[in-house]
Write a protein that holds these residues in place. Structure first.
Motif, PDB file in Angstrom:
ATOM      1  N   HIS A   1      38.040  31.976  31.970  1.00  0.00           N
ATOM      2  CA  HIS A   1      38.551  30.919  32.858  1.00  0.00           C
ATOM      3  C   HIS A   1      38.318  31.301  34.318  1.00  0.00           C
ATOM      4  N   PRO A   2      37.753  30.394  35.123  1.00  0.00           N
ATOM      5  CA  PRO A   2      37.443  30.704  36.529  1.00  0.00           C
ATOM      6  C   PRO A   2      38.646  31.190  37.327  1.00  0.00           C
ATOM      7  N   ALA A   3      39.833  30.653  37.031  1.00  0.00           N
ATOM      8  CA  ALA A   3      41.023  31.072  37.783  1.00  0.00           C
ATOM      9  C   ALA A   3      41.346  32.541  37.520  1.00  0.00           C
ATOM     10  N   LEU A   4      41.169  32.986  36.287  1.00  0.00           N
ATOM     11  CA  LEU A   4      41.459  34.375  35.946  1.00  0.00           C
ATOM     12  C   LEU A   4      40.380  35.318  36.465  1.00  0.00           C
ATOM     13  N   VAL A   5      39.127  34.893  36.340  1.00  0.00           N
ATOM     14  CA  VAL A   5      38.020  35.700  36.859  1.00  0.00           C
ATOM     15  C   VAL A   5      38.133  35.826  38.381  1.00  0.00           C
ATOM     16  N   GLY A   6      38.499  34.716  39.038  1.00  0.00           N
ATOM     17  CA  GLY A   6      38.678  34.742  40.487  1.00  0.00           C
ATOM     18  C   GLY A   6      39.824  35.642  40.904  1.00  0.00           C
ATOM     19  N   TYR A   7      40.902  35.664  40.102  1.00  0.00           N
ATOM     20  CA  TYR A   7      42.036  36.537  40.414  1.00  0.00           C
ATOM     21  C   TYR A   7      41.619  38.003  40.336  1.00  0.00           C
TER      22      TYR A   7
ATOM     23  N   ALA B   1      46.696  33.635  30.586  1.00  0.00           N
ATOM     24  CA  ALA B   1      46.689  34.785  31.483  1.00  0.00           C
ATOM     25  C   ALA B   1      45.674  35.801  30.973  1.00  0.00           C
ATOM     26  N   ILE B   2      45.404  36.807  31.809  1.00  0.00           N
ATOM     27  CA  ILE B   2      44.584  37.936  31.391  1.00  0.00           C
ATOM     28  C   ILE B   2      45.435  38.785  30.448  1.00  0.00           C
ATOM     29  N   GLY B   3      44.912  39.083  29.279  1.00  0.00           N
ATOM     30  CA  GLY B   3      45.670  39.846  28.297  1.00  0.00           C
ATOM     31  C   GLY B   3      45.060  41.205  28.018  1.00  0.00           C
ATOM     32  N   PHE B   4      45.911  42.223  27.946  1.00  0.00           N
ATOM     33  CA  PHE B   4      45.498  43.594  27.650  1.00  0.00           C
ATOM     34  C   PHE B   4      46.339  44.056  26.468  1.00  0.00           C
ATOM     35  N   ARG B   5      45.698  44.262  25.334  1.00  0.00           N
ATOM     36  CA  ARG B   5      46.435  44.545  24.101  1.00  0.00           C
ATOM     37  C   ARG B   5      46.886  45.998  24.032  1.00  0.00           C
ATOM     38  N   ASN B   6      48.102  46.201  23.494  1.00  0.00           N
ATOM     39  CA  ASN B   6      48.603  47.565  23.351  1.00  0.00           C
ATOM     40  C   ASN B   6      48.436  48.063  21.916  1.00  0.00           C
ATOM     41  N   ASP B   7      48.829  49.304  21.675  1.00  0.00           N
ATOM     42  CA  ASP B   7      48.602  49.933  20.371  1.00  0.00           C
ATOM     43  C   ASP B   7      49.469  49.352  19.262  1.00  0.00           C
ATOM     44  N   ALA B   8      50.507  48.609  19.619  1.00  0.00           N
ATOM     45  CA  ALA B   8      51.396  48.021  18.609  1.00  0.00           C
ATOM     46  C   ALA B   8      51.061  46.556  18.327  1.00  0.00           C
ATOM     47  N   GLY B   9      50.013  46.040  18.988  1.00  0.00           N
ATOM     48  CA  GLY B   9      49.633  44.653  18.755  1.00  0.00           C
ATOM     49  C   GLY B   9      50.214  43.674  19.752  1.00  0.00           C
ATOM     50  N   GLY B  10      51.030  44.158  20.691  1.00  0.00           N
ATOM     51  CA  GLY B  10      51.562  43.279  21.733  1.00  0.00           C
ATOM     52  C   GLY B  10      50.560  43.134  22.868  1.00  0.00           C
ATOM     53  N   TRP B  11      50.936  42.355  23.863  1.00  0.00           N
ATOM     54  CA  TRP B  11      50.033  42.079  24.990  1.00  0.00           C
ATOM     55  C   TRP B  11      50.755  42.242  26.304  1.00  0.00           C
ATOM     56  N   GLU B  12      50.067  42.836  27.275  1.00  0.00           N
ATOM     57  CA  GLU B  12      50.496  42.782  28.670  1.00  0.00           C
ATOM     58  C   GLU B  12      49.720  41.639  29.309  1.00  0.00           C
TER      59      GLU B  12
ATOM     60  N   SER C   1      39.665  38.861  43.375  1.00  0.00           N
ATOM     61  CA  SER C   1      40.516  38.970  44.565  1.00  0.00           C
ATOM     62  C   SER C   1      41.255  40.299  44.617  1.00  0.00           C
ATOM     63  N   ARG C   2      41.417  40.936  43.467  1.00  0.00           N
ATOM     64  CA  ARG C   2      42.064  42.251  43.394  1.00  0.00           C
ATOM     65  C   ARG C   2      41.057  43.391  43.477  1.00  0.00           C
ATOM     66  N   GLY C   3      39.778  43.051  43.701  1.00  0.00           N
ATOM     67  CA  GLY C   3      38.758  44.072  43.813  1.00  0.00           C
ATOM     68  C   GLY C   3      38.319  44.641  42.478  1.00  0.00           C
ATOM     69  N   ILE C   4      38.592  43.916  41.389  1.00  0.00           N
ATOM     70  CA  ILE C   4      38.238  44.376  40.051  1.00  0.00           C
ATOM     71  C   ILE C   4      36.949  43.699  39.606  1.00  0.00           C
ATOM     72  N   ASP C   5      36.031  44.492  39.119  1.00  0.00           N
ATOM     73  CA  ASP C   5      34.752  43.975  38.640  1.00  0.00           C
ATOM     74  C   ASP C   5      34.988  43.198  37.346  1.00  0.00           C
ATOM     75  N   PRO C   6      34.737  41.880  37.328  1.00  0.00           N
ATOM     76  CA  PRO C   6      34.973  41.093  36.108  1.00  0.00           C
ATOM     77  C   PRO C   6      34.203  41.612  34.907  1.00  0.00           C
ATOM     78  N   ASP C   7      33.000  42.148  35.132  1.00  0.00           N
ATOM     79  CA  ASP C   7      32.212  42.658  34.013  1.00  0.00           C
ATOM     80  C   ASP C   7      32.932  43.812  33.306  1.00  0.00           C
ATOM     81  N   ILE C   8      33.664  44.608  34.074  1.00  0.00           N
ATOM     82  CA  ILE C   8      34.441  45.694  33.475  1.00  0.00           C
ATOM     83  C   ILE C   8      35.631  45.121  32.708  1.00  0.00           C
TER      84      ILE C   8
END
Length: 206
Positions: free
Chosen positions: A117-123, A152-163, A126-133
Motif C-alpha cells: 500500500h502506498p501509504a505504508l511504503v511512504g511511511y 498497517a505494517i506487520g512484523f510477525r513474532n515467534d508466537a504467531g502474533g504481530w507488531e 519518511s522514517r528513512g527505511i528502505d522499502p526493499d528491506i
C-alpha cells in the motif's frame, strides 16, 4: 438515552479524567497513561484521540469507551450503556456474568498480504527505511477493531502474533512475544522494536 454510536463518540479521555486519570504523555493525536487496568510503572495504555479508541499494550486488548467502562466499572454491556447514556458518574460495581468473557482481544486479524500500500511504503520512506528491506521482513496486515477495518505494517513474532505500525497507529495482535532472526552468526544484536531493526539494516546498507 443516547444511541450506541453516540455513546462510542464520548471522549475516552474525558471519562478517564472524571476518574482522576490523566496522561503522562499527551499530544493532539493520542495520550499515554499508566494502565488503569493493572499495576505498572511505565505507561503503556494508549488513548487514540482521533479514533477515540484505547489499547493496553500489556494486556494486548483495547476497544471503545464501552469496552473500557465494562472493565473499569466491572459491569456488562447493557449496564455500561446505561452508565454512559445517562451521564451518571457514580461507579457501578456489579459482578460480571460468568457468560461474559473477562478478556476479549480488541484487534482481530483479517489477513496478511505482501506489503504494497502506498501509504505504508511512504511511511517507511519518511522514517528513512528502505522499502526493499522492509519487504523482506514485513507484511501488510489488515485487522479489525469493533467492526472497523484498518491496515498497517506487520512484523510477525515467534508466537504467531504481530507488531503493527503505521503513521497513525502503534499496536499489536496477541500473543505478544519476541522475534528472533537467525543469521548464522555468533554475534547477537537486540532491538527494542522492529522499526529500529529496519532502520539499522537501512543504515548498514548505505
Amino acid at each position: 438515552m443516547k444511541t450506541i454510536q453516540a455513546i462510542k463518540r464520548l471522549p475516552i479521555r474525558t471519562y478517564l479524567a472524571g476518574r482522576g486519570l490523566y496522561p503522562t504523555k499527551d499530544n493532539p493525536r493520542y495520550g499515554l497513561y499508566l494502565s488503569p487496568l493493572r499495576e505498572e510503572r511505565t505507561p503503556s495504555f494508549k488513548v487514540d484521540y482521533l479514533q477515540n479508541l484505547w489499547y493496553d499494550f500489556g494486556l494486548g486488548a483495547g476497544g471503545s469507551i464501552i469496552d473500557l467502562v465494562m472493565r473499569l466499572e466491572r459491569c456488562d454491556f447493557a449496564q455500561a450503556i446505561r452508565f454512559l447514556g445517562s451521564g451518571e458518574r457514580t461507579p457501578m460495581v456489579v459482578p460480571v456474568s460468568s457468560s461474559v468473557p473477562p478478556t476479549v482481544p480488541a484487534l482481530r486479524l483479517l489477513s496478511d498480504i505482501p506489503l504494497r500500500h502506498p501509504a505504508l511504503v511512504g511511511y517507511l520512506s519518511s522514517r528513512g527505511i528502505d522499502p526493499d528491506i522492509a519487504f523482506g521482513y514485513c507484511r501488510e496486515v489488515h485487522y479489525a477493531i469493533n467492526g472497523w477495518e484498518y491496515f498497517a505494517i506487520g512484523f510477525r513474532n515467534d508466537a504467531g502474533g504481530w507488531e503493527l505500525r503505521s503513521e497513525r497507529f502503534k499496536g499489536g495482535i496477541s500473543p505478544k512475544h519476541i522475534t528472533t532472526i537467525d543469521n548464522r552468526s555468533d554475534t547477537v544484536i537486540v532491538f527494542e522494536g522492529f522499526m529500529d531493526f529496519l532502520s539499522y539494516l537501512s543504515m548498514k546498507k548505505q
